[in-house]
Motif scaffolding. Structure first.
Motif, short mmCIF file in Angstrom:
data_model
loop_
_atom_site.label_atom_id
_atom_site.label_comp_id
_atom_site.label_asym_id
_atom_site.label_seq_id
_atom_site.Cartn_x
_atom_site.Cartn_y
_atom_site.Cartn_z
N VAL A 157 0.85 -1.19 0.00
CA VAL A 157 0.00 0.00 0.00
C VAL A 157 0.89 1.24 0.00
CG1 VAL A 157 -1.89 -1.10 1.27
CG2 VAL A 157 -0.16 0.18 2.52
N THR A 158 0.35 2.34 -0.53
CA THR A 158 0.99 3.64 -0.40
C THR A 158 0.02 4.57 0.32
OG1 THR A 158 0.21 4.34 -2.59
CG2 THR A 158 2.41 3.38 -2.46
N VAL A 159 0.57 5.43 1.17
CA VAL A 159 -0.23 6.32 2.01
C VAL A 159 0.19 7.76 1.74
CG1 VAL A 159 -0.81 6.96 4.38
CG2 VAL A 159 -0.44 4.55 3.80
N ALA A 160 -0.79 8.63 1.49
CA ALA A 160 -0.52 10.05 1.26
C ALA A 160 -1.60 10.86 1.98
CB ALA A 160 -0.49 10.37 -0.23
N PHE A 161 -1.22 11.55 3.05
CA PHE A 161 -2.16 12.38 3.80
C PHE A 161 -1.96 13.85 3.45
CE2 PHE A 161 -2.70 9.33 7.65
CZ PHE A 161 -3.38 8.45 6.84
N THR A 162 -3.06 14.57 3.30
CA THR A 162 -3.02 16.02 3.11
C THR A 162 -3.89 16.66 4.17
OG1 THR A 162 -4.95 16.22 1.65
CG2 THR A 162 -2.85 15.61 0.60
N ALA A 163 -3.96 17.98 4.15
CA ALA A 163 -4.81 18.68 5.11
C ALA A 163 -6.29 18.43 4.84
CB ALA A 163 -4.51 20.18 5.08
N GLN A 164 -6.64 18.02 3.60
CA GLN A 164 -8.04 17.82 3.23
C GLN A 164 -8.45 16.35 3.14
OE1 GLN A 164 -5.96 19.88 1.22
NE2 GLN A 164 -6.58 21.62 2.50
N ARG A 165 -7.51 15.45 2.83
CA ARG A 165 -7.87 14.06 2.58
C ARG A 165 -6.82 13.12 3.14
NH1 ARG A 165 -11.92 13.02 -0.96
NH2 ARG A 165 -11.13 10.93 -1.35
N ASP A 168 -12.51 11.45 11.64
CA ASP A 168 -12.20 12.83 11.24
C ASP A 168 -13.15 13.18 10.10
OD1 ASP A 168 -11.23 15.29 10.55
OD2 ASP A 168 -9.13 14.68 10.39
N PRO A 169 -14.39 13.59 10.41
CA PRO A 169 -15.40 13.82 9.37
C PRO A 169 -14.98 14.85 8.33
CG PRO A 169 -16.41 13.79 11.54
CD PRO A 169 -14.93 13.82 11.76
N LEU A 170 -14.09 15.77 8.70
CA LEU A 170 -13.68 16.81 7.75
C LEU A 170 -12.56 16.35 6.83
CD1 LEU A 170 -13.77 19.94 10.10
CD2 LEU A 170 -15.55 19.06 8.58
N ARG A 171 -12.03 15.14 7.07
CA ARG A 171 -10.93 14.65 6.25
C ARG A 171 -11.21 13.19 5.89
NH1 ARG A 171 -4.66 14.38 7.38
NH2 ARG A 171 -5.31 13.86 9.48
N PRO A 172 -11.92 12.96 4.77
CA PRO A 172 -12.30 11.60 4.40
C PRO A 172 -11.10 10.67 4.26
CG PRO A 172 -13.45 13.20 3.05
CD PRO A 172 -12.41 13.95 3.81
N GLY A 181 -7.78 -0.55 -8.14
CA GLY A 181 -8.43 -0.65 -9.44
C GLY A 181 -9.25 0.61 -9.70
N ARG A 182 -10.48 0.44 -10.16
CA ARG A 182 -11.37 1.58 -10.43
C ARG A 182 -12.32 1.84 -9.27
NH1 ARG A 182 -14.00 1.11 -16.26
NH2 ARG A 182 -14.84 3.10 -15.54
N ASN A 183 -12.01 1.26 -8.11
CA ASN A 183 -12.87 1.42 -6.94
C ASN A 183 -12.22 2.33 -5.91
OD1 ASN A 183 -14.96 -0.89 -7.50
ND2 ASN A 183 -12.95 -1.79 -7.86
N VAL A 184 -13.01 3.22 -5.31
CA VAL A 184 -12.56 4.08 -4.22
C VAL A 184 -13.50 3.84 -3.05
CG1 VAL A 184 -12.07 6.42 -3.46
CG2 VAL A 184 -11.70 5.80 -5.85
N ILE A 185 -12.94 3.36 -1.94
CA ILE A 185 -13.73 3.08 -0.75
C ILE A 185 -13.51 4.23 0.23
CG2 ILE A 185 -14.14 1.47 1.15
CD1 ILE A 185 -12.38 0.27 -1.98
N VAL A 186 -14.58 4.90 0.65
CA VAL A 186 -14.47 6.10 1.47
C VAL A 186 -15.14 5.86 2.82
CG1 VAL A 186 -14.97 8.57 1.63
CG2 VAL A 186 -14.51 7.54 -0.60
N ALA A 187 -14.44 6.24 3.89
CA ALA A 187 -14.98 6.12 5.25
C ALA A 187 -14.51 7.30 6.07
CB ALA A 187 -14.51 4.82 5.90
N THR A 188 -15.29 7.66 7.09
CA THR A 188 -14.86 8.73 8.01
C THR A 188 -14.47 8.16 9.37
OG1 THR A 188 -17.17 9.13 8.58
CG2 THR A 188 -16.19 10.55 6.90
#
Length: 232
Positions: A63-71, A88-92, A98-105
């Protein structure tokens, strides 16, 4: 000896410039830096991420991990990873494979990349699954009990869904069912219930240091059930 009159202001200016440079450099690294984590054959790792989330990597995974102030962005390149997400509801918290993006707060789920399929297993909370399309990202829609639902509404804790790595969802029939083999993390055995031979081989090969299983495409969709020792 007394200091040169202009020396002290210059030293303060140099010190201030160094602090500013280090601060800007740290900010740029935090906003745009990437960390890569991987495991070898038969190896498992648990990583504490900078935001307080916990990442558990199965064997032979990257895996690769990249955190920003927004995401909080993660890419699963191969294998399987489980996430216990710090709220962190303000930072998904978004995991792409693949072509899938799984999003959680704030939740606990796993993502597994097989040869043709992405498996998303939900242990706690809720996740949304988005698909890349020519028109942009859209919610993945599945059928459950004769109704068309978003994955977020259809997927409940203790269940998993299979989605294609690429192409349209119509290329396979997304199925929601109990998590295969239970949670199974850290166990010395892997259990399969009506699993395809191709997917079972991928999972077994993560622990096979010597003899790896090769599956003929003609029998890759044959269903098998059973309990097997990892690495055997």
């Amino acid at each position: 000896p007394s200091p040169i009159p202009w020396a002290r202001p210059m030293l303060w200016a140099i010190a201030a410039a160094l602090v500013l440079t280090l601060s800007v450099g740290s900010l740029l690294w935090w906003q745009g830096g990437r960390d890569a984590y991987r495991t070898g054959i038969g190896e498992r790792r648990v990583i504490a991420l900078a935001d307080g989330s916990r990442l558990s990597l199965d064997a032979d995974s990257v895996v690769t991990v990249a955190f920003t102030a927004q995401r909080r962005n993660i890419v699963l390149e191969q294998g399987r990873a489980r996430f216990k997400v710090a709220k962190d509801p303000l930072r998904p918290f978004a995991v792409r494979s693949g072509r899938n993006v799984i999003v959680a707060t704030g939740t606990e789920f796993s993502v597994e990349r097989l040869s043709r399929e992405i498996r998303v297993a939900l242990f706690e909370g809720h996740v949304a699954v988005l698909r890349d399309t020519p028109q942009g990202q859209t919610n993945a829609i599945v059928r459950r009990d004769g109704r068309r639902l978003t994955v977020e509404r259809a997927l409940t804790p203790g269940h998993e869904i299979g989605l294609p790595v690429s192409g349209t969802i119509g290329s396979i029939s997304p199925a929601i069912g109990p998590i295969a083999g239970g949670e199974g993390w850290g166990a010395e055995q892997i259990s399969f219930t009506a699993e395809t031979l191709g997917a079972a081989a991928v999972r077994m090969n993560r622990y096979a240091e010597r003899r790896r299983i090769a599956v003929d495409p003609g029998v890759a969709d044959v269903r098998i059930s059973g309990v097997f020792n990892v690495g055997d």
